[in-house]
Design a protein around this motif. Sequence first.
Motif, PDB file in Angstrom:
ATOM      1  N   PHE A  43       0.828  -1.211   0.000  1.00 22.34           N
ATOM      2  CA  PHE A  43       0.000   0.000   0.000  1.00 22.34           C
ATOM      3  C   PHE A  43       0.862   1.261   0.000  1.00 22.34           C
ATOM      4  N   THR A  44       2.009   1.212   0.644  1.00 23.61           N
ATOM      5  CA  THR A  44       2.836   2.408   0.812  1.00 23.61           C
ATOM      6  C   THR A  44       4.010   2.494  -0.160  1.00 23.61           C
ATOM      7  N   LEU A  45       4.504   1.364  -0.651  1.00 24.67           N
ATOM      8  CA  LEU A  45       5.657   1.349  -1.561  1.00 24.67           C
ATOM      9  C   LEU A  45       5.185   1.231  -3.009  1.00 24.67           C
ATOM     10  N   TYR A  63      -0.872  11.462  -2.462  1.00 21.93           N
ATOM     11  CA  TYR A  63      -1.956  11.488  -3.447  1.00 21.93           C
ATOM     12  C   TYR A  63      -2.237  10.087  -3.995  1.00 21.93           C
ATOM     13  N   GLN A  64      -1.180   9.294  -4.188  1.00 17.60           N
ATOM     14  CA  GLN A  64      -1.343   7.952  -4.760  1.00 17.60           C
ATOM     15  C   GLN A  64      -2.107   7.008  -3.835  1.00 17.60           C
ATOM     16  N   ILE A  65      -2.157   7.313  -2.532  1.00 17.89           N
ATOM     17  CA  ILE A  65      -2.921   6.454  -1.623  1.00 17.89           C
ATOM     18  C   ILE A  65      -4.235   7.110  -1.205  1.00 17.89           C
ATOM     19  N   GLY A  66      -4.581   8.210  -1.883  1.00 17.58           N
ATOM     20  CA  GLY A  66      -5.874   8.840  -1.647  1.00 17.58           C
ATOM     21  C   GLY A  66      -5.884   9.915  -0.590  1.00 17.58           C
ATOM     22  N   LEU A  67      -4.710  10.485  -0.273  1.00 13.58           N
ATOM     23  CA  LEU A  67      -4.621  11.572   0.701  1.00 13.58           C
ATOM     24  C   LEU A  67      -4.114  12.836   0.019  1.00 13.58           C
ATOM     25  N   ASP A 124       1.344  16.010  -2.687  1.00 11.98           N
ATOM     26  CA  ASP A 124       2.085  15.447  -3.817  1.00 11.98           C
ATOM     27  C   ASP A 124       3.423  14.866  -3.396  1.00 11.98           C
ATOM     28  N   GLU A 125       3.821  15.111  -2.133  1.00 10.14           N
ATOM     29  CA  GLU A 125       5.118  14.643  -1.676  1.00 10.14           C
ATOM     30  C   GLU A 125       5.070  13.157  -1.333  1.00 10.14           C
ATOM     31  N   GLU A 126       6.256  12.563  -1.288  1.00 13.61           N
ATOM     32  CA  GLU A 126       6.366  11.144  -0.946  1.00 13.61           C
ATOM     33  C   GLU A 126       5.973  10.930   0.512  1.00 13.61           C
ATOM     34  N   ILE A 127       5.394   9.774   0.803  1.00 10.16           N
ATOM     35  CA  ILE A 127       5.002   9.437   2.174  1.00 10.16           C
ATOM     36  C   ILE A 127       6.210   9.572   3.108  1.00 10.16           C
ATOM     37  N   ASP A 128       6.006  10.251   4.228  1.00 10.72           N
ATOM     38  CA  ASP A 128       7.087  10.478   5.177  1.00 10.72           C
ATOM     39  C   ASP A 128       7.437   9.208   5.932  1.00 10.72           C
ATOM     40  N   LYS A 180      -6.021   5.843   6.796  1.00  9.38           N
ATOM     41  CA  LYS A 180      -6.513   5.588   5.442  1.00  9.38           C
ATOM     42  C   LYS A 180      -6.504   4.097   5.130  1.00  9.38           C
ATOM     43  N   TYR A 181      -5.448   3.410   5.482  1.00  4.46           N
ATOM     44  CA  TYR A 181      -5.308   1.985   5.157  1.00  4.46           C
ATOM     45  C   TYR A 181      -6.369   1.146   5.860  1.00  4.46           C
ATOM     46  N   HIS A 182      -6.599   1.436   7.148  1.00  2.00           N
ATOM     47  CA  HIS A 182      -7.537   0.631   7.925  1.00  2.00           C
ATOM     48  C   HIS A 182      -8.973   1.160   7.855  1.00  2.00           C
ATOM     49  N   ASN A 183      -9.126   2.375   7.301  1.00  3.75           N
ATOM     50  CA  ASN A 183     -10.450   2.990   7.160  1.00  3.75           C
ATOM     51  C   ASN A 183     -11.144   3.124   8.521  1.00  3.75           C
ATOM     52  N   VAL A 184     -10.395   3.700   9.479  1.00  4.39           N
ATOM     53  CA  VAL A 184     -10.947   3.960  10.809  1.00  4.39           C
ATOM     54  C   VAL A 184     -10.621   5.406  11.177  1.00  4.39           C
ATOM     55  N   THR A 185     -11.101   5.853  12.331  1.00  3.38           N
ATOM     56  CA  THR A 185     -10.864   7.228  12.755  1.00  3.38           C
ATOM     57  C   THR A 185      -9.428   7.412  13.246  1.00  3.38           C
ATOM     58  N   SER A 186      -8.967   8.643  13.200  1.00  5.47           N
ATOM     59  CA  SER A 186      -7.605   8.940  13.668  1.00  5.47           C
ATOM     60  C   SER A 186      -7.471   8.668  15.159  1.00  5.47           C
TER      61      SER A 186
END
Length: 274
Positions: free
Chosen positions: A209-211, A230-234, A237-241, A251-257
């Motif tokens: 999901f992240t790579l 952006y590629q994971i729906g957030l 435009d920068e790469e995931i930190d 986002k991955y688990h589709n639950v609240t923060s």
Amino acid sequence: MEDRIQRLNTLMTEYSKLKDDPLNSAVCINLRAEAQGIVFEDSFRLEMQNRAHNYLKEKKVLGNEEDIVQEASARFLEKCFPNYDYKINDNFYLYLMNTLKMTALDLIKKEYKNVKKGGEGLDEPSGGDIPSDNVTEEQVFARMRLEEFYARMAVCVIKIGAKNGEPDKYYRSFATGYYIMLCKERLYDVCEINENEAFTVMDTAFADFTLISECRTFYEIESTPLKTYYQIGLNGDEEIDVPIKPRVYTKYHNVTSGYITQKRNKFDEMLGIV
């Protein structure tokens, strides 16, 4: 190479045990000479250059990996060798590789500070040497041991959960994010972390999901870029930190923060992270 590393560690352990007794000076000279011979062999030096290159390749540093090897060699002769204490770190090879990594990080910090002052990078300095932060080798080794401890605890926590039912899916993704961080910082290569064991508890779907492409080894993770937000729906435009931020897990688990924070705090508590 493994035989040379083992021989180097044996020589340096013996050297460390004997060096403080003047009566052992002749033996120590011979031990030191043989160890230096191993470090300055072409094959060993090539290994150091390759590692230095890997430390820098994603940092866009203008310096040359040979500069790092030269500096690490100087530290080896002037500081690492006489100060080595096998009681603090019983693996001289890792001790030397940590010195190489710290030299690379110093180079990165100097370039960053130099560019901020209006320079053009290390190849065209604008104001002489810029002192690096005062990070001792003992602190570096302490962090290495701590990362090894956390990596092993992550395996234990998830395997214990598996004995009582299904492993916690949130813990598996947190562990995966942790291993991704270790790979991106190349710490997996200097810490004693079992790759096969790590992959038995990782959520490889979270890694996918992240790579940007599928990775099933530490080296593949280290050399494969992360997707953009952006590629994971957030938004972004920068790469995931790295370390991976909570919103990625949300986002991955589709639950609240809030739920992710609750699960993460519990996971960190079980690992012993304050």
